[in-house]
Write a protein that holds these residues in place. Structure first.
Motif, PDB file in Angstrom:
ATOM      1  N   LEU A 271       0.829  -1.204   0.000  1.00  0.00           N
ATOM      2  CA  LEU A 271       0.000   0.000   0.000  1.00  0.00           C
ATOM      3  C   LEU A 271       0.865   1.256   0.000  1.00  0.00           C
ATOM      4  O   LEU A 271       0.653   2.170  -0.798  1.00  0.00           O
ATOM      5  N   GLU A 272       1.836   1.290   0.872  1.00  0.00           N
ATOM      6  CA  GLU A 272       2.717   2.469   0.951  1.00  0.00           C
ATOM      7  C   GLU A 272       3.432   2.711  -0.377  1.00  0.00           C
ATOM      8  O   GLU A 272       3.606   3.850  -0.802  1.00  0.00           O
ATOM      9  N   SER A 273       3.803   1.638  -1.065  1.00  0.00           N
ATOM     10  CA  SER A 273       4.539   1.787  -2.319  1.00  0.00           C
ATOM     11  C   SER A 273       3.663   2.246  -3.487  1.00  0.00           C
ATOM     12  O   SER A 273       4.186   2.786  -4.456  1.00  0.00           O
ATOM     13  N   VAL A 274       2.336   2.044  -3.403  1.00  0.00           N
ATOM     14  CA  VAL A 274       1.474   2.419  -4.528  1.00  0.00           C
ATOM     15  C   VAL A 274       0.791   3.775  -4.351  1.00  0.00           C
ATOM     16  O   VAL A 274       0.153   4.253  -5.282  1.00  0.00           O
ATOM     17  N   ILE A 275       0.923   4.395  -3.191  1.00  0.00           N
ATOM     18  CA  ILE A 275       0.316   5.719  -2.992  1.00  0.00           C
ATOM     19  C   ILE A 275       1.240   6.766  -3.595  1.00  0.00           C
ATOM     20  O   ILE A 275       2.356   6.950  -3.136  1.00  0.00           O
ATOM     21  N   PRO A 276       0.781   7.472  -4.634  1.00  0.00           N
ATOM     22  CA  PRO A 276       1.622   8.498  -5.260  1.00  0.00           C
ATOM     23  C   PRO A 276       1.833   9.692  -4.308  1.00  0.00           C
ATOM     24  O   PRO A 276       1.015   9.936  -3.425  1.00  0.00           O
ATOM     25  N   ALA A 277       2.907  10.401  -4.538  1.00  0.00           N
ATOM     26  CA  ALA A 277       3.191  11.598  -3.740  1.00  0.00           C
ATOM     27  C   ALA A 277       2.278  12.736  -4.169  1.00  0.00           C
ATOM     28  O   ALA A 277       1.772  12.761  -5.284  1.00  0.00           O
ATOM     29  N   LYS A 278       2.080  13.657  -3.266  1.00  0.00           N
ATOM     30  CA  LYS A 278       1.368  14.915  -3.527  1.00  0.00           C
ATOM     31  C   LYS A 278      -0.072  14.737  -3.988  1.00  0.00           C
ATOM     32  O   LYS A 278      -0.543  15.429  -4.879  1.00  0.00           O
ATOM     33  N   ILE A 279      -0.767  13.762  -3.398  1.00  0.00           N
ATOM     34  CA  ILE A 279      -2.204  13.659  -3.618  1.00  0.00           C
ATOM     35  C   ILE A 279      -2.877  13.617  -2.254  1.00  0.00           C
ATOM     36  O   ILE A 279      -2.206  13.539  -1.224  1.00  0.00           O
ATOM     37  N   ARG A 280      -4.159  13.619  -2.224  1.00  0.00           N
ATOM     38  CA  ARG A 280      -4.891  13.699  -0.957  1.00  0.00           C
ATOM     39  C   ARG A 280      -5.170  12.315  -0.359  1.00  0.00           C
ATOM     40  O   ARG A 280      -6.251  12.057   0.156  1.00  0.00           O
ATOM     41  N   ILE A 281      -4.180  11.442  -0.443  1.00  0.00           N
ATOM     42  CA  ILE A 281      -4.236  10.154   0.242  1.00  0.00           C
ATOM     43  C   ILE A 281      -3.014  10.082   1.145  1.00  0.00           C
ATOM     44  O   ILE A 281      -1.897  10.295   0.706  1.00  0.00           O
ATOM     45  N   GLN A 282      -3.245   9.810   2.403  1.00  0.00           N
ATOM     46  CA  GLN A 282      -2.149   9.685   3.358  1.00  0.00           C
ATOM     47  C   GLN A 282      -2.063   8.238   3.827  1.00  0.00           C
ATOM     48  O   GLN A 282      -3.070   7.583   4.042  1.00  0.00           O
ATOM     49  N   PHE A 283      -0.837   7.759   3.988  1.00  0.00           N
ATOM     50  CA  PHE A 283      -0.594   6.423   4.517  1.00  0.00           C
ATOM     51  C   PHE A 283      -0.606   6.529   6.041  1.00  0.00           C
ATOM     52  O   PHE A 283       0.101   7.349   6.622  1.00  0.00           O
ATOM     53  N   SER A 284      -1.430   5.724   6.704  1.00  0.00           N
ATOM     54  CA  SER A 284      -1.552   5.812   8.159  1.00  0.00           C
ATOM     55  C   SER A 284      -0.334   5.215   8.852  1.00  0.00           C
ATOM     56  O   SER A 284       0.319   4.314   8.331  1.00  0.00           O
ATOM     57  N   GLN A 285      -0.065   5.728  10.023  1.00  0.00           N
ATOM     58  CA  GLN A 285       1.004   5.164  10.847  1.00  0.00           C
ATOM     59  C   GLN A 285       0.478   3.885  11.500  1.00  0.00           C
ATOM     60  O   GLN A 285      -0.707   3.780  11.814  1.00  0.00           O
ATOM     61  N   ALA A 286       1.347   2.938  11.693  1.00  0.00           N
ATOM     62  CA  ALA A 286       0.958   1.704  12.375  1.00  0.00           C
ATOM     63  C   ALA A 286       0.715   2.011  13.853  1.00  0.00           C
ATOM     64  O   ALA A 286       1.411   2.827  14.450  1.00  0.00           O
ATOM     65  N   LEU A 287      -0.276   1.367  14.422  1.00  0.00           N
ATOM     66  CA  LEU A 287      -0.584   1.545  15.832  1.00  0.00           C
ATOM     67  C   LEU A 287      -0.045   0.357  16.617  1.00  0.00           C
ATOM     68  O   LEU A 287      -0.067  -0.769  16.124  1.00  0.00           O
TER      69      LEU A 287
END
Length: 76
Positions: free
Chosen positions: A50-66
């Motif tokens: 998931l982290e690798s497929v989210i492009p930079a500078k868009i309105r999708i943020q990768f959540s931090q692990a809890l």
């Protein structure tokens, strides 16, 4: 979020219609990708993909692990 830091669904509904430019989608898991079911993979592996497929500078943020275990309750 409200003043107490809790999710406020009513405010979210208002923002969706009035302030779309302020909204971000927070992604925390990836269950399917390009027609492939990823649910049999470990959560850590799915999150890496998931982290690798989210492009930079868009309105999708990768959540931090809890911290903690994500085991479902026995009555589910």
């Amino acid at each position: 979020m409200n003043d107490a830091g809790l999710s406020d669904f009513a405010e979210l509904r208002k923002a969706i219609t009035r302030r779309q430019h302020d909204l971000y989608f927070v992604a925390f898991d990836l269950l399917h990708l390009n027609g492939h079911d990823l649910r049999d993979m470990a959560l850590e592996e799915r999150r890496e993909i998931l982290e690798s497929v989210i492009p930079a500078k868009i309105r999708i943020q990768f959540s931090q692990a809890l911290p903690g275990e994500a085991n479902p309750s026995p009555d589910r």
